[in-house]
Design a protein around this motif. Sequence first.
Motif, PDB file in Angstrom:
ATOM      1  N   LYS B  34       0.825  -1.205   0.000  1.00  0.00           N
ATOM      2  CA  LYS B  34       0.000   0.000   0.000  1.00  0.00           C
ATOM      3  C   LYS B  34       0.869   1.270   0.000  1.00  0.00           C
ATOM      4  O   LYS B  34       0.581   2.228  -0.720  1.00  0.00           O
ATOM      5  CB  LYS B  34      -0.937  -0.002   1.218  1.00  0.00           C
ATOM      6  CG  LYS B  34      -2.156  -0.897   1.022  1.00  0.00           C
ATOM      7  CD  LYS B  34      -3.096  -0.859   2.194  1.00  0.00           C
ATOM      8  CE  LYS B  34      -2.617  -1.789   3.285  1.00  0.00           C
ATOM      9  NZ  LYS B  34      -3.600  -2.031   4.360  1.00  0.00           N
ATOM     10  N   LEU B  38       1.017   4.175  -2.731  1.00  0.00           N
ATOM     11  CA  LEU B  38       0.670   5.555  -2.351  1.00  0.00           C
ATOM     12  C   LEU B  38       1.791   6.508  -2.773  1.00  0.00           C
ATOM     13  O   LEU B  38       1.532   7.588  -3.321  1.00  0.00           O
ATOM     14  CB  LEU B  38       0.434   5.633  -0.831  1.00  0.00           C
ATOM     15  CG  LEU B  38      -0.081   6.959  -0.282  1.00  0.00           C
ATOM     16  CD1 LEU B  38      -1.418   7.357  -0.911  1.00  0.00           C
ATOM     17  CD2 LEU B  38      -0.248   6.899   1.243  1.00  0.00           C
ATOM     18  N   VAL B 124      -6.621  10.169   3.423  1.00  0.00           N
ATOM     19  CA  VAL B 124      -6.426   8.801   2.932  1.00  0.00           C
ATOM     20  C   VAL B 124      -6.064   7.904   4.126  1.00  0.00           C
ATOM     21  O   VAL B 124      -5.138   8.218   4.885  1.00  0.00           O
ATOM     22  CB  VAL B 124      -5.291   8.746   1.885  1.00  0.00           C
ATOM     23  CG1 VAL B 124      -5.023   7.304   1.446  1.00  0.00           C
ATOM     24  CG2 VAL B 124      -5.638   9.604   0.667  1.00  0.00           C
ATOM     25  N   ILE B 157      -8.966   2.701   2.044  1.00  0.00           N
ATOM     26  CA  ILE B 157      -8.249   1.597   1.386  1.00  0.00           C
ATOM     27  C   ILE B 157      -8.517   0.307   2.158  1.00  0.00           C
ATOM     28  O   ILE B 157      -8.155   0.186   3.342  1.00  0.00           O
ATOM     29  CB  ILE B 157      -6.726   1.874   1.364  1.00  0.00           C
ATOM     30  CG1 ILE B 157      -6.428   3.230   0.696  1.00  0.00           C
ATOM     31  CG2 ILE B 157      -5.987   0.759   0.623  1.00  0.00           C
ATOM     32  CD1 ILE B 157      -4.985   3.694   0.866  1.00  0.00           C
ATOM     33  N   ILE B 186      -5.099   2.395  -5.845  1.00  0.00           N
ATOM     34  CA  ILE B 186      -4.900   3.713  -5.206  1.00  0.00           C
ATOM     35  C   ILE B 186      -4.647   4.787  -6.268  1.00  0.00           C
ATOM     36  O   ILE B 186      -5.156   5.905  -6.181  1.00  0.00           O
ATOM     37  CB  ILE B 186      -3.730   3.655  -4.185  1.00  0.00           C
ATOM     38  CG1 ILE B 186      -4.140   2.790  -2.980  1.00  0.00           C
ATOM     39  CG2 ILE B 186      -3.340   5.049  -3.724  1.00  0.00           C
ATOM     40  CD1 ILE B 186      -3.018   2.543  -1.974  1.00  0.00           C
TER      41      ILE B 186
END
Lengths: 242, 225
Positions: B34, B38, B124, B157, B186
Amino acid sequence: MREKDEMRVEEIGYASVRGLLHEKSGLPNQDAYSVKRYKFGTILVVSDGLGSKPFSAHGAKSVGTAVDKAVQIWNGYKEKDIRLLLPLVVSIWNLEIFPYAQKDCCATCLFAIVSNDGYVYLGQLGDGSIYLSLDHELQLLKEKEDDFTNVTVCMGSFTGYADWSLKKIFVGHRPFGMVMMTDGVSETIIEDRREAFIQLLYKRISACENLSERNNFIYQVLSKWNPVNAGDDRTLICYRRR
Amino acid sequence: MENKEFDGFVMPEARKLPVFLLLDVSTSMGRDSKMDELNRSVREMIDTFRKEQLVQVEICVSIITFGTEVKVHTELAPAKDINYTDMTAKGMTYMGRALDVAYDMIEDRTKVPKNAYRPIVVLVSDGAPNDDHWEDKLIKFTTTGRSSKCDRWSLAIGKDADVSMMKRFLDHPEKEVCFVEDAANIHKFFRFLSSTTIQRSKSANPNQVINEFFTMQDPIDLDFN
């Protein structure tokens, strides 16, 4: 427009130019102005139509007509409380924009009435600025808030008369000046240079020979705006009484 | 008319359109790529802003990260001047503190001037806040001061994200939390965000948040919750 009335000389110049962002988007100039001179005095109006509304150019133009007609009615009465003018302006504006809805015609309303009774009446709803110079002092009718926090106050969306900024100033026969501008001008001038800007406008306006020269001068000033801050429509009226 | 005598009165810089990114860098963001995704997405967004030749609007970006430590990763600066460095995931999810930091930055008129266009604020996260009083800070952020007037977005997410909390972050009842199932998507959210920001910056009134954005139906295969 240069009129002599006994000891006074009125000099007025005005112009409006379309913003670069409006040009790119294929939108018309959504600002409008109106300058009218009557026996009882002079009426000056600038208006900025909200860019996102479909008929805001019509709304802005209607503001000038509405103020002009409303002042003529209001002036016929002895009581000159400026607050009593506002319902007339709003009602006539609603008639002027018909058949379009208020929400589709949103526009600001900045007006000045230079009355022969020795008073100047100022009113403002929404963004823009009215500066008045009297006795070597520069007054601003309404201090600007954050641009992004007050975008909705305008004709067609205001919630009450508290949204208006109003002022009645006795000028008598003294010389004075005013500069009225939409926010495309007022929000792009360096804050601590505003007074110098206005003084230079007065100086140049007074040096012009006639109305055509004065209007052309204002048009040139607005047209040659720094391109990085020329996105919005720009309208300015400069008034000087000597 | 002497053309140049009025030159010095107009602001020489374009008006700012600030974009604040509030990004979760807690330990869980380090799992399943992740954080890598990002970093790639934010870098791509800044590059997109940099490449846009905008004259009348300067898109500026600030990044605030929140793990156990809340950090201003990138001070508010024009996108073209940002030299992005990758974020790393570590610690808890102290989102409340990040909201306070962002609140103060947005209030600061030396950073966000009076004539700035309506800022965009993006939250986020893949989890839920776990610092003290985060709820009070969320209420303060969304209901008081200049931050309450901002154009606010949120991206959840994965299934552990607190979607209901992120819904409260939004500025309009018709707006929805954007949701991506995993790291691979993402970048779609950030492309969507880049696109809407650039559309605003090129519009006749960059202050205006265009209503269609609220009701857009799955424009780039994002889920809206």
